[in-house]
Design a protein around this motif. Structure first.
Motif, PDB file in Angstrom:
ATOM      1  N   PHE A   2      17.738  49.497  48.878  1.00  0.00           N
ATOM      2  CA  PHE A   2      18.787  48.667  48.326  1.00  0.00           C
ATOM      3  C   PHE A   2      19.419  49.355  47.133  1.00  0.00           C
ATOM      4  O   PHE A   2      18.735  49.758  46.206  1.00  0.00           O
ATOM      5  CB  PHE A   2      18.232  47.310  47.884  1.00  0.00           C
ATOM      6  N   LYS A   3      20.731  49.501  47.162  1.00  0.00           N
ATOM      7  CA  LYS A   3      21.446  50.060  46.030  1.00  0.00           C
ATOM      8  C   LYS A   3      21.626  49.016  44.944  1.00  0.00           C
ATOM      9  O   LYS A   3      21.651  49.328  43.780  1.00  0.00           O
ATOM     10  CB  LYS A   3      22.816  50.594  46.463  1.00  0.00           C
ATOM     11  N   HIS A  71      17.096  48.957  60.522  1.00  0.00           N
ATOM     12  CA  HIS A  71      17.780  49.934  59.666  1.00  0.00           C
ATOM     13  C   HIS A  71      17.002  51.250  59.627  1.00  0.00           C
ATOM     14  O   HIS A  71      17.582  52.336  59.753  1.00  0.00           O
ATOM     15  CB  HIS A  71      17.936  49.357  58.262  1.00  0.00           C
ATOM     16  N   ARG A  75      18.398  54.715  61.193  1.00  0.00           N
ATOM     17  CA  ARG A  75      18.568  55.834  60.258  1.00  0.00           C
ATOM     18  C   ARG A  75      17.866  57.076  60.784  1.00  0.00           C
ATOM     19  O   ARG A  75      18.384  58.186  60.676  1.00  0.00           O
ATOM     20  CB  ARG A  75      18.024  55.445  58.886  1.00  0.00           C
ATOM     21  N   TYR A  82      24.236  59.240  59.315  1.00  0.00           N
ATOM     22  CA  TYR A  82      23.801  58.438  58.178  1.00  0.00           C
ATOM     23  C   TYR A  82      24.098  59.156  56.866  1.00  0.00           C
ATOM     24  O   TYR A  82      24.613  58.568  55.924  1.00  0.00           O
ATOM     25  CB  TYR A  82      22.309  58.140  58.304  1.00  0.00           C
ATOM     26  N   LEU A  86      27.012  57.829  53.797  1.00  0.00           N
ATOM     27  CA  LEU A  86      25.958  57.149  53.055  1.00  0.00           C
ATOM     28  C   LEU A  86      26.432  55.885  52.332  1.00  0.00           C
ATOM     29  O   LEU A  86      25.795  54.840  52.423  1.00  0.00           O
ATOM     30  CB  LEU A  86      25.328  58.118  52.060  1.00  0.00           C
ATOM     31  N   HIS A  90      25.165  52.077  53.376  1.00  0.00           N
ATOM     32  CA  HIS A  90      24.379  51.237  52.470  1.00  0.00           C
ATOM     33  C   HIS A  90      25.026  49.877  52.255  1.00  0.00           C
ATOM     34  O   HIS A  90      24.345  48.848  52.279  1.00  0.00           O
ATOM     35  CB  HIS A  90      24.168  51.925  51.122  1.00  0.00           C
ATOM     36  N   ARG A  91      26.336  49.850  52.055  1.00  0.00           N
ATOM     37  CA  ARG A  91      27.018  48.567  51.873  1.00  0.00           C
ATOM     38  C   ARG A  91      26.895  47.705  53.118  1.00  0.00           C
ATOM     39  O   ARG A  91      26.633  46.503  53.041  1.00  0.00           O
ATOM     40  CB  ARG A  91      28.486  48.796  51.536  1.00  0.00           C
ATOM     41  N   TRP A  93      24.568  47.833  55.568  1.00  0.00           N
ATOM     42  CA  TRP A  93      23.204  47.367  55.805  1.00  0.00           C
ATOM     43  C   TRP A  93      22.749  46.354  54.772  1.00  0.00           C
ATOM     44  O   TRP A  93      21.994  45.430  55.083  1.00  0.00           O
ATOM     45  CB  TRP A  93      22.228  48.531  55.886  1.00  0.00           C
ATOM     46  N   ASN A  94      23.202  46.498  53.524  1.00  0.00           N
ATOM     47  CA  ASN A  94      22.864  45.487  52.521  1.00  0.00           C
ATOM     48  C   ASN A  94      23.476  44.143  52.896  1.00  0.00           C
ATOM     49  O   ASN A  94      22.823  43.108  52.809  1.00  0.00           O
ATOM     50  CB  ASN A  94      23.337  45.916  51.133  1.00  0.00           C
TER      51      ASN A  94
END
Length: 116
Positions: A2-3, A71, A75, A82, A86, A90-91, A93-94
């Motif tokens: 998670f970013k 995920h 990945r 992926y 990137l 990430h956005r 999948w979050n």
């Protein structure tokens, strides 16, 4: 990965709510709760402490774990793509993790409230 911790926190909170609701509703539930309906008619009852009722309250966690495993698997399979995308990945999948977790938690909450 998670970013944003906000997304992770919202996922955890939405997965915990049905568990807390089950603990709150447990003393108020009848001894046998409806677990399956055939249209408008209940065709199966279980004890309120059965594993099936507990699994319903854990449905939010199941959605969270499922989407995180998906995920991870995707990945691994599409590593090159992926890495190239990137930030977008990430956005996406979050957002997907949050939506699936909240959706599963809402289903779980509705089912628990129908039992009480």
């Amino acid at each position: 990965m998670f970013k944003k911790k906000v997304t992770f926190t919202l996922c955890i909170i939405s997965a915990i709510i049905p568990i807390v609701l089950y603990i709150y509703l447990y003393p108020r539930m009848p001894d046998f709760v409806p677990i399956h309906y055939d249209g408008d008619v209940v065709d199966r009852f279980v004890d309120k402490g059965s594993y099936e009722v507990l699994l319903i309250s854990l449905f939010g966690w199941c959605g969270f774990v499922f989407i995180r495993l998906l995920h991870w698997l995707l990945r691994k399979v599409f590593m090159r793509s992926y890495i190239e995308n990137l930030a977008v990945v990430h956005r996406t999948w979050n957002a997907a993790t949050l939506l699936v977790t909240v959706g599963c938690s809402v289903i779980s909450i509705c089912a628990l409230l129908a039992m009480a």
